[in-house]
Design an enzyme around this catalytic site. Structure first.
Site, PDB file in Angstrom:
ATOM      1  N   HIS A 466      29.677  47.622  37.966  1.00 49.35           N
ATOM      2  CA  HIS A 466      29.737  47.759  39.421  1.00 49.35           C
ATOM      3  C   HIS A 466      30.180  46.471  40.106  1.00 49.35           C
ATOM      4  O   HIS A 466      30.446  46.462  41.318  1.00 49.35           O
ATOM      5  CB  HIS A 466      28.354  48.176  39.939  1.00 49.35           C
ATOM      6  CG  HIS A 466      28.405  49.031  41.165  1.00 49.35           C
ATOM      7  ND1 HIS A 466      29.557  49.244  41.889  1.00 49.35           N
ATOM      8  CD2 HIS A 466      27.432  49.736  41.811  1.00 49.35           C
ATOM      9  CE1 HIS A 466      29.301  50.028  42.921  1.00 49.35           C
ATOM     10  NE2 HIS A 466      28.016  50.342  42.901  1.00 49.35           N
ATOM     11  N   ASP A 470      33.962  49.969  42.160  1.00 50.50           N
ATOM     12  CA  ASP A 470      33.138  50.597  43.184  1.00 50.50           C
ATOM     13  C   ASP A 470      32.882  52.059  42.832  1.00 50.50           C
ATOM     14  O   ASP A 470      33.569  52.635  41.985  1.00 50.50           O
ATOM     15  CB  ASP A 470      33.820  50.502  44.551  1.00 50.50           C
ATOM     16  CG  ASP A 470      33.936  49.058  45.038  1.00 50.50           C
ATOM     17  OD1 ASP A 470      33.026  48.273  44.711  1.00 50.50           O
ATOM     18  OD2 ASP A 470      34.920  48.747  45.725  1.00 50.50           O
TER      19      ASP A 470
END
Length: 495
Positions: A466, A470
């Site tokens: 992450h 995204d």
């Protein structure tokens, strides 16, 4: 004159180590580059070679002591004892004059990028055995693969310098061959290992070739008498167990009931270097990446129908079976073009985007999980992908993968469905930023155009870093994979 033995450079950010084992004691003769001791850091195990030939003097840092970089470990004294192992001189003494032959060194082969050491797991030959050129002499185990060492020339195995269990660096000498006439090598050195009694607690690691043979034969390691170092089970021990008369088994059958706390109820086995590396890398991945998993499901109807229609023709033309992995590889390559951050990696404060796809295909083997890499998978055809997967899978199961074949991956596919997994969250393979988990294809009732129909469904799981991927990119990637598999024609049209 005395020569100091000091702690070598331990690597970036490592400032201290613990003295784990001394291989020599004061008064022992040592050869240059012969391993003196082993140090353990919080990251790696480091062996300390002798800087010169001589006699082992004072040991300054005993086993268990913590030492810093460049700390004094011991002293080497120069003198008459500087000759390397006396056994090496004793062996040729029994050979007839003029019949010693030419000595040929057996060196550690190339272990691959970033691999600096290996452990000698099995010797297939003993001192005095005749060997043919390219015949396998021994097996080395690194933290990633097993490497077999072939004979560089035909001759006789004159001396083994690195016995089983020894950790050697990438430039070490393993043995010496005599490539000329017959050599009467010292038999006293080899039988010592062969006659080693089996260790009572089985706290040693069996040879990888032996473990593979036991797994294939369905043998319990506890039922095989090991003749290797410290009771290690060797490949020939497995063969001997299989050849043993079946009548011998009933003799051990009438056993007394096991009492509580009976040691036979437990077995302690040292983790292999490969398993230790797997454990360390997986934990490092969890500790380093901001790992998150997103899920979707795919209707495999169209992909299965296309495969069924063309699989016979495909195999007849290309000589390889058409499986699902080529469809998934193609679908992932297609999706990675649209979402390049899933095919990228973090390097410090930079993001490195890859304009190619080196696809890692996770494969389970008898010794653990390995991830062979198919380079430039994005430019390959279905047939080329299937051939590469079949070849890599076969080499992985046989323990024949080279280091180069498991490096450079940019994205990984893990197929837990072959073991029956319905859903799981795969762990990233650093430094990659994405891994796709495939699962079991299962018939389930689905609502299609207002009607309930039975469709072959598969859950997909994308674990991603992450820090650079995204949620939108991760979901988009999975949707593109889903679309490509539910309508494989999209792959042909690049849609």
């Amino acid at each position: 004159m005395s020569i100091e033995v000091r702690v070598p450079t331990l690597g970036e950010s490592v400032t201290e180590a613990t003295v784990a084992t001394w291989f020599k004691k004061p008064g022992d003769a040592v050869a240059v580059d012969e391993m003196l001791c082993e140090l353990e850091t919080d990251k790696v195990t480091v062996e300390v070679p002798s800087p010169a030939a001589g006699v082992m003097g004072e040991i300054v840092a005993a086993e268990g002591e913590t030492v810093g970089v460049d700390a004094l470990l011991a002293m080497i004294g120069e003198g008459e004892g500087a000759a390397p192992a006396p056994a090496a001189k004793a062996a040729p003494a029994a050979a007839p004059a003029g019949d010693a032959g030419q000595a040929v060194d057996v060196m550690v082969p190339a272990l691959g990028e970033s691999v600096s050491e290996a452990t000698v797991s099995s010797w297939f030959k003993q001192v005095g055995d005749a060997v043919a050129q390219d015949e396998m002499l021994c097996e080395l185990e690194t933290d990633k693969v097993s490497v077999e060492v072939p004979a560089p020339a035909a001759g006789v195995l004159a001396e083994i310098l690195a016995p089983e269990g020894t950790t050697v660096d990438a430039t070490a000498k393993l043995a010496v061959l005599s490539s000329g006439g017959a050599v009467a090598a010292a038999p006293a050195a080899a039988p010592a290992a062969a006659a080693a009694p089996a260790a009572a607690g089985k706290d040693v690691e069996d040879a990888p070739s032996a473990k593979k043979a036991m797994a294939e034969a369905g043998l319990n390691p506890a039922d095989v008498q090991g003749t290797g170092r410290d009771g290690r089970v060797m490949k020939h021990d497995v063969a001997a167990a299989l050849a043993a008369p079946k009548a011998a088994a009933p003799a051990a059958a009438p056993a007394a009931p096991r009492a509580a706390g009976d040691p036979a109820r437990e077995e302690r086995v040292k983790m292999t270097r490969l398993r230790q590396t797997i454990a360390r890398r997986l934990k490092d991945s969890q500790n380093t990446a901001a790992m998150l998993t997103t899920y979707n499901e795919v209707d495999m109807t169209e992909t299965m129908a296309l495969r069924k229609e063309y699989k016979d023709l495909f195999e007849k033309k290309h000589g390889v079976r058409l499986g699902f992995m080529s469809f998934f590889t193609k679908a992932c390559c297609h999706a990675l073009k649209e979402v390049p951050e899933v095919n990228a990696e973090i390097d410090g404060t930079d993001i490195v985007y890859k304009n190619f796809v080196n696809m890692g295909i996770a494969a389970g083997t008898p010794t653990g999980l390995v991830v062979p890499v198919i380079n430039d998978a994005d430019s390959m055809s279905f047939a080329e992908i299937e051939k590469a997967i079949a070849e890599k899978g076969r080499r992985a199961r046989d323990g024949k993968l080279s280091m180069e074949e498991m490096q450079g991956g940019t994205f990984t596919i893990s197929n837990g469905g072959v073991y029956g997994s319905l859903m799981s969250s795969p762990i990233l393979n650093p430094p990659q930023s994405g891994i796709l988990g495939m699962h079991k294809i299962q018939d389930r009732p689905m609502a299609i155009n207002g009607e309930v129909v039975i469709r072959p469904m598969m859950y997909l799981a994308l674990s991603y870093d992450h820090r650079i991927v995204d949620g939108k990119g991760a979901v988009t990637f999975l949707v593109r994979v889903k679309e490509a598999l539910e309508d494989p024609r999209r792959l042909l049209m690049d849609l």
